[in-house]
Every structure is written in C-alpha cells, then in structure tokens.
Scaffold this motif. Structure first.
Motif, PDB file in Angstrom:
ATOM      1  N   LEU A   5       0.835  -1.194   0.000  1.00  0.00           N
ATOM      2  CA  LEU A   5       0.000   0.000   0.000  1.00  0.00           C
ATOM      3  C   LEU A   5       0.871   1.245   0.000  1.00  0.00           C
ATOM      4  O   LEU A   5       1.995   1.227   0.516  1.00  0.00           O
ATOM      5  CB  LEU A   5      -0.886   0.016   1.246  1.00  0.00           C
ATOM      6  N   PRO A   6       0.371   2.355  -0.565  1.00  0.00           N
ATOM      7  CA  PRO A   6       1.089   3.621  -0.436  1.00  0.00           C
ATOM      8  C   PRO A   6       1.347   3.932   1.035  1.00  0.00           C
ATOM      9  O   PRO A   6       0.566   3.542   1.915  1.00  0.00           O
ATOM     10  CB  PRO A   6       0.126   4.632  -1.064  1.00  0.00           C
ATOM     11  N   LEU A   7       2.415   4.655   1.306  1.00  0.00           N
ATOM     12  CA  LEU A   7       2.840   4.884   2.688  1.00  0.00           C
ATOM     13  C   LEU A   7       1.756   5.572   3.515  1.00  0.00           C
ATOM     14  O   LEU A   7       1.521   5.211   4.675  1.00  0.00           O
ATOM     15  CB  LEU A   7       4.131   5.706   2.702  1.00  0.00           C
ATOM     16  N   TYR A   8       1.059   6.546   2.922  1.00  0.00           N
ATOM     17  CA  TYR A   8       0.045   7.255   3.712  1.00  0.00           C
ATOM     18  C   TYR A   8      -1.098   6.317   4.108  1.00  0.00           C
ATOM     19  O   TYR A   8      -1.690   6.471   5.192  1.00  0.00           O
ATOM     20  CB  TYR A   8      -0.481   8.477   2.947  1.00  0.00           C
ATOM     21  N   GLN A   9      -1.410   5.334   3.243  1.00  0.00           N
ATOM     22  CA  GLN A   9      -2.457   4.373   3.587  1.00  0.00           C
ATOM     23  C   GLN A   9      -2.001   3.429   4.699  1.00  0.00           C
ATOM     24  O   GLN A   9      -2.807   2.994   5.528  1.00  0.00           O
ATOM     25  CB  GLN A   9      -2.877   3.590   2.349  1.00  0.00           C
ATOM     26  N   GLN A  10      -0.713   3.116   4.722  1.00  0.00           N
ATOM     27  CA  GLN A  10      -0.187   2.318   5.829  1.00  0.00           C
ATOM     28  C   GLN A  10      -0.317   3.088   7.145  1.00  0.00           C
ATOM     29  O   GLN A  10      -0.698   2.517   8.174  1.00  0.00           O
ATOM     30  CB  GLN A  10       1.275   1.964   5.565  1.00  0.00           C
ATOM     31  N   ILE A  11      -0.006   4.382   7.115  1.00  0.00           N
ATOM     32  CA  ILE A  11      -0.134   5.212   8.320  1.00  0.00           C
ATOM     33  C   ILE A  11      -1.606   5.348   8.707  1.00  0.00           C
ATOM     34  O   ILE A  11      -1.960   5.297   9.893  1.00  0.00           O
ATOM     35  CB  ILE A  11       0.498   6.598   8.092  1.00  0.00           C
ATOM     36  N   LYS A  12      -2.458   5.491   7.714  1.00  0.00           N
ATOM     37  CA  LYS A  12      -3.901   5.540   7.977  1.00  0.00           C
ATOM     38  C   LYS A  12      -4.349   4.274   8.703  1.00  0.00           C
ATOM     39  O   LYS A  12      -5.110   4.329   9.675  1.00  0.00           O
ATOM     40  CB  LYS A  12      -4.657   5.694   6.660  1.00  0.00           C
ATOM     41  N   GLY A  13      -3.860   3.120   8.252  1.00  0.00           N
ATOM     42  CA  GLY A  13      -4.209   1.863   8.901  1.00  0.00           C
ATOM     43  C   GLY A  13      -3.735   1.807  10.343  1.00  0.00           C
ATOM     44  O   GLY A  13      -4.441   1.309  11.229  1.00  0.00           O
ATOM     45  N   LEU A  14      -2.537   2.331  10.603  1.00  0.00           N
ATOM     46  CA  LEU A  14      -2.017   2.353  11.974  1.00  0.00           C
ATOM     47  C   LEU A  14      -2.840   3.286  12.860  1.00  0.00           C
ATOM     48  O   LEU A  14      -3.075   2.993  14.043  1.00  0.00           O
ATOM     49  CB  LEU A  14      -0.551   2.785  11.965  1.00  0.00           C
ATOM     50  N   LEU A  15      -3.294   4.395  12.296  1.00  0.00           N
ATOM     51  CA  LEU A  15      -4.143   5.311  13.059  1.00  0.00           C
ATOM     52  C   LEU A  15      -5.486   4.657  13.388  1.00  0.00           C
ATOM     53  O   LEU A  15      -6.008   4.801  14.499  1.00  0.00           O
ATOM     54  CB  LEU A  15      -4.356   6.604  12.270  1.00  0.00           C
ATOM     55  N   ILE A  16      -6.039   3.927  12.426  1.00  0.00           N
ATOM     56  CA  ILE A  16      -7.303   3.228  12.668  1.00  0.00           C
ATOM     57  C   ILE A  16      -7.127   2.187  13.772  1.00  0.00           C
ATOM     58  O   ILE A  16      -7.982   2.045  14.659  1.00  0.00           O
ATOM     59  CB  ILE A  16      -7.810   2.574  11.366  1.00  0.00           C
ATOM     60  N   GLU A  17      -6.012   1.458  13.743  1.00  0.00           N
ATOM     61  CA  GLU A  17      -5.747   0.473  14.795  1.00  0.00           C
ATOM     62  C   GLU A  17      -5.694   1.145  16.165  1.00  0.00           C
ATOM     63  O   GLU A  17      -6.226   0.615  17.153  1.00  0.00           O
ATOM     64  CB  GLU A  17      -4.431  -0.249  14.515  1.00  0.00           C
ATOM     65  N   ALA A  18      -5.053   2.306  16.238  1.00  0.00           N
ATOM     66  CA  ALA A  18      -4.966   3.027  17.509  1.00  0.00           C
ATOM     67  C   ALA A  18      -6.346   3.481  17.975  1.00  0.00           C
ATOM     68  O   ALA A  18      -6.678   3.401  19.165  1.00  0.00           O
ATOM     69  CB  ALA A  18      -4.029   4.226  17.364  1.00  0.00           C
ATOM     70  N   LEU A  19      -7.172   3.943  17.033  1.00  0.00           N
ATOM     71  CA  LEU A  19      -8.525   4.370  17.384  1.00  0.00           C
ATOM     72  C   LEU A  19      -9.357   3.197  17.879  1.00  0.00           C
ATOM     73  O   LEU A  19     -10.072   3.298  18.883  1.00  0.00           O
ATOM     74  CB  LEU A  19      -9.197   5.017  16.169  1.00  0.00           C
TER      75      LEU A  19
END
Length: 238
Positions: A5-19
């Motif tokens: 995945l593009p890097l920003y989507q990977q970060i988005k996924g990590l943010l969702i996990e934290a939420l």
C-alpha cells in the motif's frame, strides 16, 4: 508478491488500529502532525495525507487552530429522529427510547448478505427493537450484524449501554461506525409490524433501510426501521 500500500495508507491503517484499540476516544485531540510523524518515522506530509483521508471518511474532524479530533459517535438516533413541526420553520427534536425485544443468531437473507458483503445464509446476529416517544411506540427496528464481527453480542450487553448500539459496537467490539446510507419509502403495515406497533394493518408507515459503514468503507450493520408518521415527521441531519 502482493503490492504494498502507499505509505500514507499504511499510516492511515495504523491510526485506525490506535482508534479501535481505544487509545483516543471521541472528541479527543490527536497528537500533532509533528509528533505523529516522529512516532511512525515518516514525513509530516505523509501523516497529513493519512489524516486528510480519515477526515474525509468522518472518522476525524478538524478545528481551526485547535488540531485534529476523533469524531463523536454517530449514534443511530443522534442525527436522525422524529420531529414535531413548529412555527417559523422551527422543529422540536424528541428523545427516542429503545425497548429490546430480541437478540438472536440467524442466517443472512439474500438482501442482507448483499448489503453486508456476506454469503447468503452466513451467520448473523438479529436484533429487534421498539422505539418509544413519550411512552408511545413510534418505530420498530430490525438490525442485522455479521456474527464474525460481533461474536458474543447478547441482550445483556445491549441493555448495559442503554440501547446505544453504535457506542457498543466501538467500545466492546472495536467497530466504529463512520457513515451511513439510507433508502426511504412508504409502505402499509404488515401483520407483524401492526401487532408490535399497535396500529391497524395497512396503516401507512415510513420504511427506512440503512447500511452503516466502518472505516475503509466496510459495511457492518444492516437496519430496517418502520416508523409511524401520523403525529411526527422523520428528520435527518448530516
């Protein structure tokens, strides 16, 4: 080899996990873009793009000069409900109180399976409720949930949160509703609706079919509501 995945989507996924883990709750302010960039080892631009995507999906919201915040629960009757028309275009929003009738395992119908992207006959959890205004039945809800996401959901858990299903989904099962779609039509009350809602068979009802989505556009709830509109109108605020 699977495409990354593009890097920003990977970060988005990590943010969702934290939420979903409860690290930040509704209306909490997130760390700054600088702090998040340092945490994930990426540029602020990448973090900003991930945050923009989550704001676009209504998972987060921004306040000018204040930062980025977690969106409050969009509970099922928080933004929609019955209104009493008033003078000068004013409306009175009344609280709607749920009465749980059933919470049980079932199999997905063809319609529900298509809406929730399940196979026909897949295991689901079926919830039936009456909604009351000032003690009077004004609506009936049929709610269907994928069993794989909500394993262990029962009547006790629903009653513990006072019937606030979207909050229950997030706090207990880590599933956060971020948007809904609705289709509305009029139809006469069938025998089952008439008996439970205390109206004559054939009484005109408003029928609202709603699909609720979590992040990444994943459908997590199918709901059909039948509503009496002889004294109240159905209002919606997005």
């Amino acid at each position: 080899m699977p495409r990354r995945l593009p890097l920003y989507q990977q970060i988005k996924g990590l943010l969702i996990e934290a939420l979903e883990s409860g690290e930040w709750l509704h209306d909490d302010v997130l760390p700054s873009e600088f702090e998040l960039a340092d945490r994930f080892g990426v540029s602020q631009g990448t973090v900003r793009k991930a945050l923009d995507a989550l704001v676009g999906e209504r998972v987060l919201y921004r306040r000018q000069g204040k930062g980025t915040f977690v969106s409050p629960y969009q509970d099922e009757w928080e933004r929609t409900g019955f209104v009493v028309p008033g003078f000068g275009g004013r409306v009175l929003i009344e609280p709607v109180l749920p009465e749980l009738l059933t919470c049980m395992r079932a199999n997905a119908s063809e319609e529900v399976a298509a809406a929730l992207r399940l196979r026909r006959g897949a295991s689901v959890i079926f919830v039936k409720r009456l909604m009351r205004l000032n003690g009077q039945v004004m609506a009936m809800d049929d709610v269907v949930l994928p069993a794989e996401l909500f394993d262990g959901l029962d009547s006790r858990k629903i009653r513990q949160v006072g019937g606030a299903l979207y909050e229950l989904y997030h706090r207990v099962f880590g599933v956060r509703v971020v948007r809904t779609t609705e289709q509305i039509r009029a139809e006469p009350a069938a025998a089952d609706e008439a008996r439970l809602m205390g109206v004559e068979r054939g009484t005109p009802l408003l029928c609202v079919t709603r699909v609720a989505y979590a992040a990444e556009q994943r459908p997590v709830e199918w709901r059909r509501s039948w509503m009496c509109t002889d004294k109240y109108a159905y209002g919606s605020e997005s």
